[in-house]
Write an enzyme that holds these catalytic residues in place. Sequence first.
Site, PDB file in Angstrom:
ATOM      1  N   GLY A  10     -29.233 -15.068-120.784  1.00 30.25           N
ATOM      2  CA  GLY A  10     -29.049 -14.032-119.771  1.00 30.25           C
ATOM      3  C   GLY A  10     -28.481 -12.794-120.428  1.00 30.25           C
ATOM      4  O   GLY A  10     -28.022 -12.843-121.582  1.00 30.25           O
ATOM      5  N   GLN A  65     -23.876  -4.976-121.371  1.00 26.26           N
ATOM      6  CA  GLN A  65     -24.009  -5.480-122.741  1.00 26.26           C
ATOM      7  C   GLN A  65     -24.929  -4.629-123.599  1.00 26.26           C
ATOM      8  O   GLN A  65     -24.959  -4.789-124.822  1.00 26.26           O
ATOM      9  CB  GLN A  65     -24.522  -6.934-122.734  1.00 26.26           C
ATOM     10  CG  GLN A  65     -23.512  -7.903-122.146  1.00 26.26           C
ATOM     11  CD  GLN A  65     -24.020  -9.327-122.202  1.00 26.26           C
ATOM     12  OE1 GLN A  65     -24.735  -9.765-121.314  1.00 26.26           O
ATOM     13  NE2 GLN A  65     -23.666 -10.053-123.247  1.00 26.26           N
ATOM     14  N   CYS A 101     -21.303 -15.912-125.578  1.00 26.75           N
ATOM     15  CA  CYS A 101     -21.674 -14.602-125.049  1.00 26.75           C
ATOM     16  C   CYS A 101     -22.205 -13.756-126.200  1.00 26.75           C
ATOM     17  O   CYS A 101     -21.589 -13.719-127.267  1.00 26.75           O
ATOM     18  CB  CYS A 101     -20.458 -13.921-124.408  1.00 26.75           C
ATOM     19  SG  CYS A 101     -20.839 -12.312-123.690  1.00 26.75           S
ATOM     20  N   LEU A 102     -23.321 -13.081-125.951  1.00 21.63           N
ATOM     21  CA  LEU A 102     -23.919 -12.250-126.995  1.00 21.63           C
ATOM     22  C   LEU A 102     -22.987 -11.106-127.400  1.00 21.63           C
ATOM     23  O   LEU A 102     -23.117 -10.573-128.501  1.00 21.63           O
ATOM     24  CB  LEU A 102     -25.260 -11.683-126.519  1.00 21.63           C
ATOM     25  CG  LEU A 102     -26.373 -12.725-126.284  1.00 21.63           C
ATOM     26  CD1 LEU A 102     -27.600 -12.043-125.689  1.00 21.63           C
ATOM     27  CD2 LEU A 102     -26.737 -13.447-127.570  1.00 21.63           C
ATOM     28  N   HIS A 122     -21.738 -16.132-115.053  1.00 19.81           N
ATOM     29  CA  HIS A 122     -21.351 -15.445-116.300  1.00 19.81           C
ATOM     30  C   HIS A 122     -21.859 -13.997-116.279  1.00 19.81           C
ATOM     31  O   HIS A 122     -21.127 -13.066-116.632  1.00 19.81           O
ATOM     32  CB  HIS A 122     -21.937 -16.230-117.480  1.00 19.81           C
ATOM     33  CG  HIS A 122     -21.754 -15.634-118.827  1.00 19.81           C
ATOM     34  ND1 HIS A 122     -21.004 -16.228-119.822  1.00 19.81           N
ATOM     35  CD2 HIS A 122     -22.246 -14.483-119.389  1.00 19.81           C
ATOM     36  CE1 HIS A 122     -21.038 -15.478-120.911  1.00 19.81           C
ATOM     37  NE2 HIS A 122     -21.791 -14.414-120.683  1.00 19.81           N
ATOM     38  N   GLU A 123     -23.114 -13.797-115.825  1.00 18.54           N
ATOM     39  CA  GLU A 123     -23.687 -12.440-115.817  1.00 18.54           C
ATOM     40  C   GLU A 123     -23.016 -11.557-114.760  1.00 18.54           C
ATOM     41  O   GLU A 123     -22.738 -10.372-115.021  1.00 18.54           O
ATOM     42  CB  GLU A 123     -25.202 -12.483-115.575  1.00 18.54           C
ATOM     43  CG  GLU A 123     -26.014 -13.297-116.571  1.00 18.54           C
ATOM     44  CD  GLU A 123     -25.666 -13.050-118.020  1.00 18.54           C
ATOM     45  OE1 GLU A 123     -25.161 -11.969-118.354  1.00 18.54           O
ATOM     46  OE2 GLU A 123     -25.889 -13.967-118.835  1.00 18.54           O
ATOM     47  N   HIS A 148     -19.842 -10.177-115.928  1.00 14.43           N
ATOM     48  CA  HIS A 148     -19.995  -9.001-116.793  1.00 14.43           C
ATOM     49  C   HIS A 148     -19.963  -7.708-115.978  1.00 14.43           C
ATOM     50  O   HIS A 148     -19.447  -6.683-116.440  1.00 14.43           O
ATOM     51  CB  HIS A 148     -21.321  -9.052-117.562  1.00 14.43           C
ATOM     52  CG  HIS A 148     -21.270  -9.795-118.861  1.00 14.43           C
ATOM     53  ND1 HIS A 148     -20.453  -9.410-119.909  1.00 14.43           N
ATOM     54  CD2 HIS A 148     -21.928 -10.883-119.302  1.00 14.43           C
ATOM     55  CE1 HIS A 148     -20.625 -10.245-120.932  1.00 14.43           C
ATOM     56  NE2 HIS A 148     -21.522 -11.154-120.591  1.00 14.43           N
TER      57      HIS A 148
HETATM   58  O1  GNR Z   1     -26.819 -16.968-124.220  1.00 17.96           O
HETATM   59  C1  GNR Z   1     -25.942 -17.256-123.410  1.00 17.96           C
HETATM   60  N1  GNR Z   1     -25.656 -18.558-123.175  1.00 17.96           N
HETATM   61  C2  GNR Z   1     -24.867 -19.001-122.121  1.00 17.96           C
HETATM   62  C3  GNR Z   1     -24.445 -20.330-122.102  1.00 17.96           C
HETATM   63  C4  GNR Z   1     -23.679 -20.810-121.062  1.00 17.96           C
HETATM   64  C5  GNR Z   1     -23.319 -19.970-120.042  1.00 17.96           C
HETATM   65  C6  GNR Z   1     -23.701 -18.640-120.058  1.00 17.96           C
HETATM   66  C7  GNR Z   1     -24.480 -18.167-121.077  1.00 17.96           C
HETATM   67  S1  GNR Z   1     -24.996 -16.512-121.054  1.00 17.96           S
HETATM   68  C8  GNR Z   1     -25.196 -16.173-122.750  1.00 17.96           C
HETATM   69  C9  GNR Z   1     -25.794 -14.801-122.986  1.00 17.96           C
HETATM   70  C10 GNR Z   1     -24.810 -13.739-122.529  1.00 17.96           C
HETATM   71  O2  GNR Z   1     -23.889 -13.352-123.166  1.00 17.96           O
HETATM   72  N2  GNR Z   1     -25.001 -13.264-121.323  1.00 17.96           N
HETATM   73  O3  GNR Z   1     -24.126 -12.358-120.825  1.00 17.96           O
HETATM   74 NI    NI Z   2     -22.243 -12.717-121.850  1.00 19.11          NI
END
Ligand code: GNR
Ligand code: NI
Length: 173
Positions: free
Chosen positions: A46, A51, A95-96, A137-138, A141
Site C-alpha cells: 500500500g 509518502q 513501512c516504505l 496503516h494507510e 499515514h
Molecule cells: O509494504 C507494506 N507492508 C505492510 C505490511 C503490514 C501492514 C501494512 C503494510 S503497508 C507497507 C507499505 C507502506 O508503507 N504503506 O504505507
Molecule cells: Ni507505511
Amino acid sequence: MTIRPLSILPAPVLRKLAEPVITVDDDIRQLMNDMLETMRHEQGLGLAAPQIGVSLRVIVMDCSDEDDPEPMIWKMANPEIIAASDDTARMEEGCLSIPGYRGEVTRPAAVEVKYLDEHGKQQQMQADGLLAACVQHEIDHLNGKLFIDYLSRIKRDMIIRKMTKDARIDRDG
Ligand code: GNR
Ligand code: NI
C-alpha cells in the site's frame, strides 16, 4: 505513470494532517496511478500520498483477503473507517517510509471503510486479515501517524534516532 521519490522518516510531511480531496479529477487519478507505480516499484502492499510528499487524503493498495473475489487494486480518496471490530489482530508491519525496520502492531481485526473511488463515486469496503491491517496503516499515514507510534517508546525513539542520524549522514556525507 511516473515513479516518484519516497519521503523517508523524519520528513515533516509524514507527520502532517493530509487535506481532503475536493474533486476526484484527472490530477487525482494521475496521482493514484503514480502512487501505484511507485508502490509496485518499491514492492509495497500500500502507499499513502504523503509518502510521495503530497499532503492529500489519497491511498492505494494492492492486497486482498485470500478467498475474496474483491479486486486486488484499491484506489481511495478521503477513506474513513466507519466501523471497527472489537477483536484485534497482531501483525508484523513495515513501512516504505521507514526502511529496514519492522514491528508488531495490534489493530482491530476487521474494519469497514467508506471512500471515493477513482470516479468520485462513494464506495464502501469491508476488510479483514492483511487488507484490514493495510488499510488502517494507510489511513494512519493521512493523519500523520506511523506504525512505530504503536511500539514501546524506547523502540520508537531508537528508530527515530537512527533514521534521523542516517538522514544527516546522507545530507552532509
Ligand atoms: O509494504 C507494506 N507492508 C505492510 C505490511 C503490514 C501492514 C501494512 C503494510 S503497508 C507497507 C507499505 C507502506 O508503507 N504503506 O504505507
Ligand atoms: Ni507505511
